[in-house]
Write a protein that holds these residues in place. Structure first.
Motif, PDB file in Angstrom:
ATOM      1  N   ARG A  82       4.990  13.091   2.912  1.00  0.00           N
ATOM      2  CA  ARG A  82       3.978  12.186   2.380  1.00  0.00           C
ATOM      3  C   ARG A  82       3.186  11.499   3.484  1.00  0.00           C
ATOM      4  NH1 ARG A  82       5.432   8.130  -1.841  1.00  0.00           N
ATOM      5  NH2 ARG A  82       3.192   8.217  -2.136  1.00  0.00           N
ATOM      6  N   LEU A 119       9.432   6.506   9.816  1.00  0.00           N
ATOM      7  CA  LEU A 119       8.466   7.257   9.020  1.00  0.00           C
ATOM      8  C   LEU A 119       8.925   7.330   7.557  1.00  0.00           C
ATOM      9  CD1 LEU A 119       5.806   8.802   9.348  1.00  0.00           C
ATOM     10  CD2 LEU A 119       7.133  10.884   9.554  1.00  0.00           C
ATOM     11  N   GLU A 175      10.763   5.187   6.038  1.00  0.00           N
ATOM     12  CA  GLU A 175      10.579   3.857   5.438  1.00  0.00           C
ATOM     13  C   GLU A 175       9.122   3.600   5.089  1.00  0.00           C
ATOM     14  OE1 GLU A 175      12.657   0.182   6.308  1.00  0.00           O
ATOM     15  OE2 GLU A 175      13.540   1.174   8.059  1.00  0.00           O
ATOM     16  N   LEU A 176       8.241   3.981   6.012  1.00  0.00           N
ATOM     17  CA  LEU A 176       6.815   3.774   5.758  1.00  0.00           C
ATOM     18  C   LEU A 176       6.349   4.639   4.589  1.00  0.00           C
ATOM     19  CD1 LEU A 176       5.498   3.591   9.441  1.00  0.00           C
ATOM     20  CD2 LEU A 176       5.304   1.768   7.735  1.00  0.00           C
ATOM     21  N   ALA A 188       7.993   5.614   2.053  1.00  0.00           N
ATOM     22  CA  ALA A 188       8.499   5.085   0.783  1.00  0.00           C
ATOM     23  C   ALA A 188       7.646   3.919   0.296  1.00  0.00           C
ATOM     24  CB  ALA A 188       9.952   4.631   0.949  1.00  0.00           C
ATOM     25  N   MET A 189       6.868   3.332   1.202  1.00  0.00           N
ATOM     26  CA  MET A 189       6.025   2.200   0.821  1.00  0.00           C
ATOM     27  C   MET A 189       4.624   2.628   0.377  1.00  0.00           C
ATOM     28  SD  MET A 189       7.098  -0.524   3.819  1.00  0.00           S
ATOM     29  CE  MET A 189       6.227  -1.951   3.117  1.00  0.00           C
ATOM     30  N   LEU A 190       4.333   3.920   0.485  1.00  0.00           N
ATOM     31  CA  LEU A 190       3.013   4.416   0.084  1.00  0.00           C
ATOM     32  C   LEU A 190       2.838   4.392  -1.426  1.00  0.00           C
ATOM     33  CD1 LEU A 190       2.427   7.647   2.187  1.00  0.00           C
ATOM     34  CD2 LEU A 190       1.385   5.404   2.532  1.00  0.00           C
ATOM     35  N   SER A 191       1.623   4.166  -1.857  1.00  0.00           N
ATOM     36  CA  SER A 191       1.332   4.247  -3.279  1.00  0.00           C
ATOM     37  C   SER A 191       1.342   5.716  -3.716  1.00  0.00           C
ATOM     38  CB  SER A 191      -0.022   3.615  -3.593  1.00  0.00           C
ATOM     39  OG  SER A 191      -1.043   4.376  -3.015  1.00  0.00           O
ATOM     40  N   CYS A 201      -3.703   2.587   0.277  1.00  0.00           N
ATOM     41  CA  CYS A 201      -2.693   3.589   0.645  1.00  0.00           C
ATOM     42  C   CYS A 201      -1.284   3.135   0.296  1.00  0.00           C
ATOM     43  CB  CYS A 201      -2.750   3.884   2.144  1.00  0.00           C
ATOM     44  SG  CYS A 201      -4.047   5.037   2.599  1.00  0.00           S
ATOM     45  N   PHE A 202      -1.041   1.850   0.399  1.00  0.00           N
ATOM     46  CA  PHE A 202       0.321   1.377   0.172  1.00  0.00           C
ATOM     47  C   PHE A 202       0.476   0.820  -1.248  1.00  0.00           C
ATOM     48  CE2 PHE A 202       0.123   1.758   4.723  1.00  0.00           C
ATOM     49  CZ  PHE A 202       1.386   2.235   5.044  1.00  0.00           C
ATOM     50  N   LYS A 203       1.706   0.860  -1.723  1.00  0.00           N
ATOM     51  CA  LYS A 203       2.012   0.387  -3.084  1.00  0.00           C
ATOM     52  C   LYS A 203       1.549  -1.046  -3.284  1.00  0.00           C
ATOM     53  CE  LYS A 203       6.143   3.046  -4.223  1.00  0.00           C
ATOM     54  NZ  LYS A 203       7.430   3.223  -3.546  1.00  0.00           N
ATOM     55  N   LEU A 235       7.409  -1.910  11.371  1.00  0.00           N
ATOM     56  CA  LEU A 235       7.901  -0.524  11.395  1.00  0.00           C
ATOM     57  C   LEU A 235       7.027   0.349  12.296  1.00  0.00           C
ATOM     58  CD1 LEU A 235       8.812   0.092   7.635  1.00  0.00           C
ATOM     59  CD2 LEU A 235      10.394   0.301   9.574  1.00  0.00           C
TER      60      LEU A 235
END
Lengths: 120, 120
Positions: A7, A107, A109-110, A112-115, B63-65, B93
């Motif tokens: 991702r 990476l 962790e980052l 997993a934070m993406l929409s 881009c992020f949740k 991070l």
């Protein structure tokens, strides 16, 4: 490249002073020169002009102590090119480096934070 | 950023699909927003237009949740901005990631192969 964090794809550029000594595009060019044994065939595969490919090769050859790509003039195939021992080593190190970078826990962790939309 | 391999500076871009979710410029922008508590002050510090800074923030927020940057309208200072908890986490991070990437042994090996001129 590993797909363990597909991702978020890390792209790694290595700057020596103001010059990008190596990055995804130059590494791919090296790989294609190795495969085709020709700068012009590698350029065609990348839909890039011969001149642009030649300039990228020239930058790499200048950045490193020893040239990464050797060319030969003449011959029935119009010369040809190949990676030097150093060129092969640089390409291998860069690929190992990319792999290690793609497998870092930060990476994951980052990513997993993406929409959800940002994978499109 | 660590200087352990200062002859080759890795620059790390994280692509989510076709969008660069995070890279050196966006991370620096986040850092300056955190410091100045203002997008326009951060933009000025980067000699960047407010509009460009705002678009970069918008890309990250999309881009992020969860949004990485919150803004407020009004107030005697003309609003202001701050990093959300997620924004602080993403920045931390990314900096950890950069540090780990800069300390990889492949980078040391590649840097040792650079010509003397390419540090200029």
């Amino acid at each position: 490249m590993t797909e363990s964090n597909s991702r978020l794809a890390p792209r790694l550029r290595l700057k020596a002073g103001d010059t990008i000594a190596l990055g995804p595009g130059k590494a791919q060019l090296l790989e294609l020169i190795q495969h085709h044994r020709s700068i012009s065939a590698a350029a065609r595969a990348l839909k890039m002009s011969y001149r642009r490919a030649w300039l990228l090769v020239d930058t790499m050859n200048t950045c490193f102590k020893s040239p990464l790509v050797f060319t030969a003039t003449g011959g029935s195939q119009g010369g040809g090119a190949e990676l030097s021992e150093e060129g092969q080593k640089v390409l291998k190190l860069y690929r190992q480096y990319e792999k290690a970078v793609a497998e870092r826990p930060e990476l994951t962790e980052l990513a997993a934070m993406l929409s959800d939309e940002s994978t499109l």
